[in-house]
Scaffold this motif. Structure first.
Motif, PDB file in Angstrom:
ATOM      1  N   SER A  64       0.828  -1.199   0.000  1.00 45.47           N
ATOM      2  CA  SER A  64       0.000   0.000   0.000  1.00 45.47           C
ATOM      3  C   SER A  64       0.866   1.253   0.000  1.00 45.47           C
ATOM      4  N   TYR A  65       2.028   1.159   0.609  1.00 42.33           N
ATOM      5  CA  TYR A  65       2.972   2.274   0.612  1.00 42.33           C
ATOM      6  C   TYR A  65       3.378   2.627  -0.816  1.00 42.33           C
ATOM      7  N   ALA A  68       0.376   4.078  -2.730  1.00 44.25           N
ATOM      8  CA  ALA A  68       0.128   5.481  -2.391  1.00 44.25           C
ATOM      9  C   ALA A  68       1.047   6.413  -3.182  1.00 44.25           C
ATOM     10  N   SER A  97       2.978   9.071   0.020  1.00 43.58           N
ATOM     11  CA  SER A  97       3.451   7.823   0.637  1.00 43.58           C
ATOM     12  C   SER A  97       4.344   8.099   1.835  1.00 43.58           C
ATOM     13  N   TRP A 103       5.392   6.127   8.241  1.00 39.31           N
ATOM     14  CA  TRP A 103       4.440   6.194   7.142  1.00 39.31           C
ATOM     15  C   TRP A 103       4.208   4.807   6.531  1.00 39.31           C
ATOM     16  N   LYS A 104       5.261   4.042   6.372  1.00 48.61           N
ATOM     17  CA  LYS A 104       5.103   2.694   5.819  1.00 48.61           C
ATOM     18  C   LYS A 104       4.210   1.839   6.700  1.00 48.61           C
ATOM     19  N   TYR A 111       1.912   2.851   8.637  1.00 49.60           N
ATOM     20  CA  TYR A 111       0.546   3.353   8.492  1.00 49.60           C
ATOM     21  C   TYR A 111      -0.100   2.795   7.231  1.00 49.60           C
ATOM     22  N   TRP A 112       0.620   2.889   6.119  1.00 49.58           N
ATOM     23  CA  TRP A 112       0.034   2.463   4.848  1.00 49.58           C
ATOM     24  C   TRP A 112      -0.214   0.965   4.792  1.00 49.58           C
ATOM     25  N   GLU A 113       0.640   0.171   5.421  1.00 47.71           N
ATOM     26  CA  GLU A 113       0.485  -1.280   5.303  1.00 47.71           C
ATOM     27  C   GLU A 113      -0.680  -1.824   6.120  1.00 47.71           C
ATOM     28  N   GLY A 149      -5.110  -1.388   2.043  1.00 47.22           N
ATOM     29  CA  GLY A 149      -4.853  -0.820   0.728  1.00 47.22           C
ATOM     30  C   GLY A 149      -5.883  -1.271  -0.281  1.00 47.22           C
ATOM     31  N   TYR A 188      -6.554   7.039  -1.312  1.00 46.28           N
ATOM     32  CA  TYR A 188      -5.207   7.195  -0.742  1.00 46.28           C
ATOM     33  C   TYR A 188      -4.951   8.615  -0.248  1.00 46.28           C
ATOM     34  N   TYR A 237      -4.129   9.849   3.610  1.00 43.39           N
ATOM     35  CA  TYR A 237      -2.931  10.642   3.911  1.00 43.39           C
ATOM     36  C   TYR A 237      -3.298  11.871   4.743  1.00 43.39           C
TER      37      TYR A 237
END
Length: 825
Positions: free
Chosen positions: A29-30, A33, A160, A337-338, A340-342, A345, A358, A362
């Protein structure tokens, strides 16, 4: 129906026939994004054109102009904390006001035509008319350059990792970039000037200037500090605790707050002069300096906030500003941030909706974090009067709740803790108001509030302050947090008490003699008086002031949640009296009000006696679907027909419906995605966020009005919830049963990873070429899994206990932590 048991982490993998692709195993997902930056290909001179950065506490807006970069700072913790709490005795009690209003003739068109009520309502609103409390902007920093040396081209925000790059072209034709990002652990903004390879380049900036916000004119003067040799410019602002007429600026108050904004650069600074427009030599002002060295540019802007006695009085020594310190902060922040994104997605064959998903996740992460004040209407971005409309406060009739709707299905429960913190903060005041104003047990949550010390309801005006729905609505998110996490420890320690207190108040309110008896010509318990959100206000004769649909559905929701909570916690015996009252009320409950639409037939309306052509502000008519969750795709055929009629008939004036109304439509499988996209696009601002915009007249808006009048009030935090609408199109589970792609076109490929379902299940699925090719479900809490399979003929379930053949399209299984299940046709 086939039932299986003894199954733990549940991963269902559904394979379509043939050689269809499965869910991407290496999906990030990172990285996904990174495909959706926010770009601006010219100077972004306006606050609402700039790039939004943040770490959940500090918010930053990076704007650009032809000759420089201007960076604005705000913080969820930095508020004008003054609050007016006058007229406590004059406000009296609910019983007193109720009796007075009851005596007003119902022949009046509005209550304010009565002299007593007009005077009373103006007195009750007096405190709210003050300009404070409000978010207090933390100042700005300017980096200026000579147009003969460089040209500013635009900027790009990489969502991202939160890096904003401002693009510049030197006089020599070399492209360079100013990189900026917010540290995710500390309230710092880092900056450096690099080439296309990321290597430091010579500094093209001539000067740096720190500018206190212009809105603090009635505050104690800021105190500035300069250390030119160390490359530091800073100012400190005190935020008084008391109102101006009570405050002694010479001695202050022990609860005064303060903040300090400090700009630090890698070069020493010096004061220089320039020739101004009338030909005279002009020196640099205070908090401005020229760069004494031009070999490179690295900068760090820090924000310190807290109690006045704790915020540093003078500039303190700090580490050198180096490329190594920039990179160290960037590496840590990128990892955050990684992580968070994982969490979740999506991959959608719809670039627009994927981008909206996305980008808004953010923005949400920039605005919210546990441990600081819950964001108000406009979160942590502010300048001058931007972000101060309605005090930038907490409105409890949807505005405050809405952004947190995305935390559940998007698998970001850690972010909902900010909302839980807010309810805990408001809880003592809510109990106090229930006791002192209503003379009832439990807690009555206010119409609006602030993150400051309060001893009374901030808006005790009956015509909005008597919205009963706000009490169950306030605690609903606490129950959802349990429902989606399965965390009984949280339920016991943080959610149960506020939920119970809300139920205690609601039971007592509905058991008042005014709310049940022969005057009603039935045996039901009524919700009276009350007010539908943003409609009618309090009316003469209490017309439209009882059994509002929003009250009925949310009270029913929280009553049912309370019953379930006592079962989960095993405390039914100790709560038997309150449970008996709740069940008694539910057994004698009013029906939802309806009306006949000339075009669509029978429809739900917001309150008994209402006609079918009302133009709503909040989408009241379909509120039983969401957030009431009493109706949905699981409803019977006649109810679904009623919901369809209601959706088609419902008119909304805009401003409060971008997420809300479209989420309701998705919940019943009737959202027109193309129309939804057009409405989002209509509301989009250059910074990528969506404003609240008017949609039609015949409600509160007229033909001569500006449909974009709310655009520049601030960054509308509530619309960051847009991803939840997409989530509900991909998966629904609100009633405990998982449905896949319930509002997604079969001919449009879609894939999602780790969307969270009620029961604490993490769900991943893929739709390709019209077929569901893969589903994975992880059970975090060992709840019973319920799912509608995507094949009418069932499938094969393979788990730790072997294979099970299912011949129906519905499947249930008990689960335990750690077990996996695979399904295929």
């Amino acid at each position: 129906m086939k039932r299986a048991s003894g199954l733990l982490i549940v991963i269902l993998i559904l394979y379509a026939c043939g050689n269809n692709a499965d869910i991407q195993k290496d999906f990030s997902s990172y990285e996904r994004a990174k495909l959706h930056p926010v770009k601006y290909d010219k100077p972004a001179i306006d606050f609402f054109e700039g790039a939004l950065l943040g770490n959940g506490g500090m918010g930053v807006v990076v704007t650009t102009r032809p000759d420089g970069v201007v960076i604005y700072f705000g913080h969820n913790n930095v508020w004008d904390i003054r609050v007016a709490e006058n007229n406590k005795e004059k406000i009296r009690t609910f019983d007193y006001v109720f009796r007075k209003v009851k005596s007003i003739p119902d022949t009046l068109s509005v209550l304010t035509n009565d002299a007593w009520y007009k005077e009373y309502s103006e007195m009750a609103a007096e405190n709210y008319q003050k300009p404070y409390p409000r978010p207090f902007p933390c100042g700005s920093v300017l980096l200026g350059f000579d147009l003969r040396n460089a040209e500013l081209l635009g900027h790009k925000l990489d969502i991202s990792n939160g890096i904003c790059e401002v693009y510049l072209l030197t006089a020599a034709g070399k492209k360079i970039r100013l990189q900026l990002f917010t540290d995710q652990k500390q309230d710092k903004l880092w900056m450096r000037l690099v080439d296309d390879q990321g290597k430091l380049v010579n500094n093209i900036f001539d000067r740096v200037r720190v500018l206190p916000d212009p809105s603090g004119k009635d505050f104690p003067s800021f105190k500035g500090n300069e250390d030119l040799t160390a490359g530091k410019l800073s100012f400190r602002q005190i935020l008084p605790y008391q109102e101006p007429e009570k405050y002694d600026p010479s001695n202050g108050h022990p609860k005064d707050k303060a903040f300090r904004l400090t700009a630090m650069v890698s070069s020493p600074l010096e004061k220089t002069t320039r020739i101004n427009w009338d030909g005279n030599r002009e020196g640099m002002g205070f908090l401005e300096g020229s760069f004494a060295e031009k070999d490179s540019f690295i900068g760090c802007i820090s924000l310190e906030e807290g109690l006045n006695i704790k915020v540093s009085k003078e500039l303190s020594p700090s580490d050198a500003i180096t490329d190594e310190s920039f990179n160290a902060s960037l590496n840590i922040s990128t990892m955050i941030w990684k992580d968070y994104w994982e969490k979740s997605g999506v991959i959608l064959k719809d670039e627009f909706l994927e981008r909206i998903w996305y980008q808004n996740l953010y923005f949400f992460n920039c605005a919210v974090t546990d441990g600081v004040n819950t964001p108000g209407l406009f979160a942590n971005w502010s300048y001058n009067n931007i972000g101060t409309a309605w005090h930038g406060d907490y409105h409890m009739n949807y505005n405050t709740q809405q952004p947190f709707w995305l935390t559940f299905s998007s698998n970001h429960l850690e972010k909902n803790l900010s909302y839980v913190n807010l309810i805990e903060f408001l809880y003592p005041l809510s109990r106090k108001w229930a006791h002192e104003y209503y003379n009832l047990p439990g807690a009555y949550f206010p119409h609006c509030g602030y993150p400051v010390d309060m001893t009374m309801n901030s808006y005790p005006v009956p015509h909005w302050g008597w919205e009963i729905c706000e009490t169950p609505w306030a605690v609903q998110g606490l129950w959802w947090h349990y429902l989606y996490s399965g965390d009984t420890g949280y339920l016991k320690s943080r959610a149960y008490e506020p939920i119970k207190a809300a139920v205690e108040f609601l039971v007592a309110y509905m058991k008042r003699p005014e709310a049940r008896g022969s005057q009603w010509n039935d045996t039901k318990y009524h919700i009276f008086p009350t007010i539908p959100p943003e409609l009618y206000a309090l009316r003469p004769g209490f017309k439209y002031n009882y059994d509002c649909t929003v009250d009925l559905t949310l009270v029913k929701f929280i009553f049912r949640a309370f019953i379930d909570a006592t079962k989960v916690l095993g405390i039914e015996n100790s709560e038997d009296k309150l449970l008996a009252d709740v069940k008694d009320i539910l057994n004698n409950y009013p029906e939802y009000p309806t009306a006949d639409s000339p075009k669509y037939g029978k429809v739900i309306v917001s309150v008994p006696g209402e006609h079918s052509q009302v133009v709503y502000n909040v989408p009241n008519a379909l509120i039983t679907v969401f957030p009431g969750e009493d109706h949905g795709l699981s409803s019977d055929t006649s109810t679904l027909r009623l919901l369809k009629n209601t959706l088609n008939n419902q008119q909304n004036e805009g401003g409060n419906d971008l997420v809300f109304r479209n989420l309701q439509a998705a919940r019943i499988g009737m959202l027109d995605l193309e129309k939804f996209k057009r409405q989002i696009n209509y509301c989009l601002l250059p910074n990528g966020t969506a404003a609240d915009r008017a949609m039609q007249v015949h409600g509160r808006y007229g033909d001569g009005g500006d449909y974009g009048f709310m655009d520049k009030m601030g960054i509308w935090f509530e619309n960051f919830a847009l991803p939840v609408v997409v989530n509900e199109c991909l998966m629904q589970s609100y009633n405990g049963t998982i449905r896949l792609f319930p509002n997604w076109p079969a001919d449009k490929d879609a894939e999602f990873h780790n969307l969270r379902a009620a029961g604490a299940f993490l769900v991943s699925a893929s739709l390709k070429n019209g077929k569901v090719t893969l589903i994975e479900i992880k059970s975090e809490a060992g709840a019973r899994l319920k799912i509608f399979l995507p094949w009418k003929t069932g499938g094969t379930i393979t788990g730790d206990n072997g294979k099970t053949i299912v011949h129906e399209s519905y499947f249930e299984a008990d689960t335990k932590k750690g077990e996996k299940i695979y399904l295929k046709p």
